[in-house]
Design a protein around this motif. Structure first.
Motif, mmCIF file in Angstrom:
data_model
loop_
_atom_site.group_PDB
_atom_site.id
_atom_site.type_symbol
_atom_site.label_atom_id
_atom_site.label_comp_id
_atom_site.label_asym_id
_atom_site.label_seq_id
_atom_site.Cartn_x
_atom_site.Cartn_y
_atom_site.Cartn_z
ATOM 1 N N THR A 96 1.812 -1.582 27.715
ATOM 2 C CA THR A 96 0.618 -0.838 27.325
ATOM 3 C C THR A 96 0.661 0.585 27.868
ATOM 4 O O THR A 96 0.334 1.536 27.157
ATOM 5 C CB THR A 96 -0.646 -1.563 27.815
ATOM 6 N N ASP A 135 -11.382 -1.681 25.143
ATOM 7 C CA ASP A 135 -11.405 -3.063 25.614
ATOM 8 C C ASP A 135 -10.144 -3.308 26.430
ATOM 9 O O ASP A 135 -9.033 -3.324 25.888
ATOM 10 C CB ASP A 135 -11.470 -4.002 24.408
ATOM 11 N N CYS A 136 -10.304 -3.479 27.739
ATOM 12 C CA CYS A 136 -9.164 -3.678 28.638
ATOM 13 C C CYS A 136 -9.290 -5.052 29.283
ATOM 14 O O CYS A 136 -10.265 -5.335 29.995
ATOM 15 C CB CYS A 136 -9.142 -2.582 29.692
ATOM 16 N N LYS A 140 -3.950 -5.324 29.095
ATOM 17 C CA LYS A 140 -3.691 -4.865 27.728
ATOM 18 C C LYS A 140 -4.939 -4.222 27.135
ATOM 19 O O LYS A 140 -6.064 -4.587 27.474
ATOM 20 C CB LYS A 140 -3.237 -6.025 26.851
ATOM 21 N N ASN A 142 -7.161 -3.214 23.622
ATOM 22 C CA ASN A 142 -7.428 -3.672 22.268
ATOM 23 C C ASN A 142 -8.538 -2.827 21.655
ATOM 24 O O ASN A 142 -9.447 -2.372 22.357
ATOM 25 C CB ASN A 142 -7.841 -5.145 22.254
ATOM 26 N N GLY A 143 -8.447 -2.636 20.321
ATOM 27 C CA GLY A 143 -9.477 -1.896 19.608
ATOM 28 C C GLY A 143 -9.359 -0.403 19.816
ATOM 29 O O GLY A 143 -8.335 0.117 20.264
ATOM 30 N N HIS A 173 -5.978 3.247 18.122
ATOM 31 C CA HIS A 173 -6.307 1.827 18.054
ATOM 32 C C HIS A 173 -5.140 0.989 18.570
ATOM 33 O O HIS A 173 -3.979 1.240 18.228
ATOM 34 C CB HIS A 173 -6.657 1.442 16.617
ATOM 35 N N LYS A 175 -3.647 -3.117 19.656
ATOM 36 C CA LYS A 175 -3.742 -4.565 19.495
ATOM 37 C C LYS A 175 -2.736 -5.204 20.442
ATOM 38 O O LYS A 175 -1.529 -4.941 20.352
ATOM 39 C CB LYS A 175 -3.444 -4.987 18.049
ATOM 40 N N ASP A 176 -3.237 -5.995 21.364
ATOM 41 C CA ASP A 176 -2.385 -6.664 22.353
ATOM 42 C C ASP A 176 -1.476 -5.683 23.077
ATOM 43 O O ASP A 176 -0.293 -5.943 23.317
ATOM 44 C CB ASP A 176 -1.537 -7.760 21.691
ATOM 45 N N HIS A 180 -1.839 0.029 17.010
ATOM 46 C CA HIS A 180 -1.986 -0.661 15.726
ATOM 47 C C HIS A 180 -3.133 0.010 14.980
ATOM 48 O O HIS A 180 -4.315 -0.290 15.194
ATOM 49 C CB HIS A 180 -2.283 -2.146 15.936
ATOM 50 N N ASN A 210 1.560 -2.684 14.428
ATOM 51 C CA ASN A 210 2.090 -3.543 15.499
ATOM 52 C C ASN A 210 3.150 -2.831 16.326
ATOM 53 O O ASN A 210 4.225 -3.363 16.621
ATOM 54 C CB ASN A 210 2.664 -4.827 14.905
#
Length: 608
Positions: A96, A135-136, A140, A142-143, A173, A175-176, A180, A210
């Protein structure tokens, strides 16, 4: 969004910028000295028709919309975006972190560094990441995410060594833990090689699927000296097709494989190189059979398109039309939408500009001016305040001004003096168009076309300057405060202005302020100008000493370092120019009426 830096002449040679009539010619001379060994070659490049046709154009509407967005973003004050305010309590894992700072995996970064290990040794000296929103969880992201970061390192090569300080911001943005969707990255790269600091700014935008870049990615890079554009079209089989432009002119075109040049590198101008070069895995080949072999298959490769439903980054001001994916905090919104705001007053709108509290002028002792102790604090305060408010006209009165009064307000010269200066400059292929000006006198007594006593006036006018292939296109907004006695400026004159660069200009936007004394229409003592160049976060100071023979001695400092000393008359170099740059061996040149002289005899008579 990896940027491939090309070592072609067009990338290496600095291009001039300007902020006023004498400054433009001065910068042109500086450019000639700094790159004198390339002049003949670059003149040919700028004057020849150059490459045309579809393959040298912006490839599609998407990349053009990205380019338009980034070009407008470069004109904004991004200081607020780059600040690391209170962040989230968020410890990121290696993958990340790598996507936040480099937009690629740790393995890809290792390959890039390994490919240059035989040329440069790099020592990491500290990194940091502050996640502002997102969002952590479990290391990782996300969003939608916003984060700022720093990356400091020290590099050594056979020829130079120095420190690099990188400050960056990513809005995109995830994702995981991998990118993404759409992502925008702004990077400020400050490097000190062999004792000389340089700053470059990079603006990037593109889409990821991805963790893999897809579709079109656009990069705008440079500083106030010049700008390059790179458009990357991502293809099948981990390949990409890249086009580059330098100051609006086609430069290079090439394919990459896993981020390294692989295949033909084409040059838009035979002046840069008269034939393509052949590369394989980033290495130039002496024999071109490999490139002939793979060329047909490269043409057949299909683009890897971005998913139709990819997540978009938020719109910043009116620059982008992307839907807003998140609600930024108030401070971020105010900073990022600056270009969309304007202050309405009088009969025109003033573009919003920043508060330039970061200026770093040289010391008063270095300026060696009796006025420095009084003037510099005032000038610094003017630019650290609300510049847009100062430039916004207030109440206005019916006031029809004569030609001399208008010219004094705009150029601090009589109408005849200004016309004579422009005529002399045009004889040397310095083409100026000052444009029709609007002037509002908000304070002062206006009688019979002149102003009596104390006054405040605001003005705006378009400005265009060109010489050879160089051009500067801008709108100028200014405020003048002083005193007229018997139709002539007299006493202290205070000015503040914005020179807003427009599309197609090779010069950067600048904001400046000046103070000078007038005696019955003539400037006396030293004039001091303080300028902010927001794109490169640079500080320029100009001291002008007015001589009794009608000449002016100019001394220029950039970021506290003395750049140039020169003598001018009637808007042209007329005496010695000295470049205070060890890289140029402190070069000294003699000019007469704007023309370089073969000997110094004339300039020795003129003196400094």
């Amino acid at each position: 969004m990896t940027v491939v830096k090309i070592g072609s002449i067009a990338v290496l040679v600095s291009l001039l910028t300007g902020c006023s009539s004498w400054m433009e010619e001065h910068e042109r001379a500086m450019d000639r000295a700094r790159a004198h060994q390339w002049n003949e070659m670059m003149d040919k490049h700028h004057n020849e028709p150059g490459a045309t046709g579809p393959k040298w154009q912006i490839p599609n509407a998407k990349s053009q919309s990205y380019l338009t967005y980034l070009e407008q973003l470069t004109q904004q004050n991004i200081d607020g975006l780059m600040q690391a305010s209170d962040g989230l309590n968020c410890q990121l894992d290696d993958v990340t972190s790598s996507f936040v700072m480099h937009q690629m995996t740790p393995e890809a970064i290792a390959r890039v560094r390994q490919s240059t290990a035989d040329l440069v040794q790099t020592e990491q000296r500290g990194q940091s990441i502050t996640v502002l929103s997102g969002d952590c969880a479990q290391g990782k992201l996300n969003g939608p995410v916003s984060a700022v970061y720093t990356d400091n390192s020290y590099s050594r090569t056979e020829f130079f060594s120095g420190e690099t300080q990188i400050t960056g911001r990513i809005d995109g943005h995830f994702k995981d833990g991998v990118l993404h969707g759409e992502a925008r990255v702004i990077t400020i790269d400050r490097s000190n090689f062999n004792g000389s600091w340089r700053e470059l700014r990079y603006f990037n935008i593109g889409v990821y699927d991805n963790g893999k870049p897809v579709g079109d990615h656009v990069n705008v890079a440079g500083n106030d000296d010049g700008r390059s554009v790179t458009v990357t079209q991502h293809l099948e089989q981990n390949r990409a097709l890249i086009n580059s432009w330098m100051n609006g002119r086609p430069n290079t075109r090439y394919h990459t494989l896993n981020g390294q040049i692989d295949g033909w590198m084409e040059f838009a101008s035979a002046v840069l190189k008269d034939s393509p070069s052949c590369y394989r895995a980033g290495k130039q080949l002496p024999v071109t059979a490999y490139c002939h072999q793979i060329a047909p298959s490269l043409v057949q490769l299909k683009r890897v398109e971005a998913p139709a439903d990819y997540a978009r980054v938020e719109s910043h001001g009116e620059v982008a039309t992307a839907p807003v994916s998140r609600t930024p905090d108030a401070n971020t919104t105010a900073a990022s939408s600056a270009s969309a705001e304007s202050f309405t007053g009088g009969t025109w709108n003033v573009p919003a500009v920043g508060f330039y509290s970061w200026l770093k002028p040289p010391s008063n002792a270095t300026l060696a001016s009796a006025n420095a102790a009084s003037y510099m604090p005032k000038l610094t305060t003017m630019l650290a305040g609300d510049v847009a408010a100062q430039l916004t006209p207030g109440s206005q009165q019916e006031c029809v001004l004569d030609a001399d009064t208008k010219s004094y307000i705009l150029f601090q010269l009589t109408a005849d003096e200004h016309a004579a200066q422009r005529t002399a400059q045009r004889k040397h292929n310095f083409d100026y168009d000052d444009g029709a000006a609007d002037i509002i006198v908000s304070q002062g007594q206006c009688t019979d076309g002149t102003i009596q006593g104390r006054f405040v006036a605001h003005y705006t006018h378009p400005h265009r300057f060109s010489t050879g292939a160089y051009q500067q296109i801008s709108d100028i907004y200014g405020r003048v405060e002083g005193q007229f006695i018997d139709g002539r400026l007299h006493g202290e004159l205070k000015r503040i202005w914005l020179q807003q660069a427009k599309s197609g200009s090779m010069a950067a936007t600048d904001v400046g302020a000046s103070l000078v004394q007038f005696n019955s229409g003539q400037r006396v003592q030293d004039e001091l100008q303080l300028l902010a160049i927001p794109n490169s976060r640079s500080t320029r100071v100009i001291k002008t000493t007015y001589r009794s023979d009608g000449r002016e001695k100019l001394e220029i400092w950039l970021n506290g370092k003395r750049q140039i000393s020169s003598v001018m008359r009637n808007g042209l170099n007329d005496g010695f120019i000295k470049y205070h740059d060890p890289a140029l061996n402190n070069l000294e040149q003699c000019y007469r009426d704007g023309v370089v002289q073969q000997s110094n005899s004339y300039c020795q008579q003129v003196g400094f």
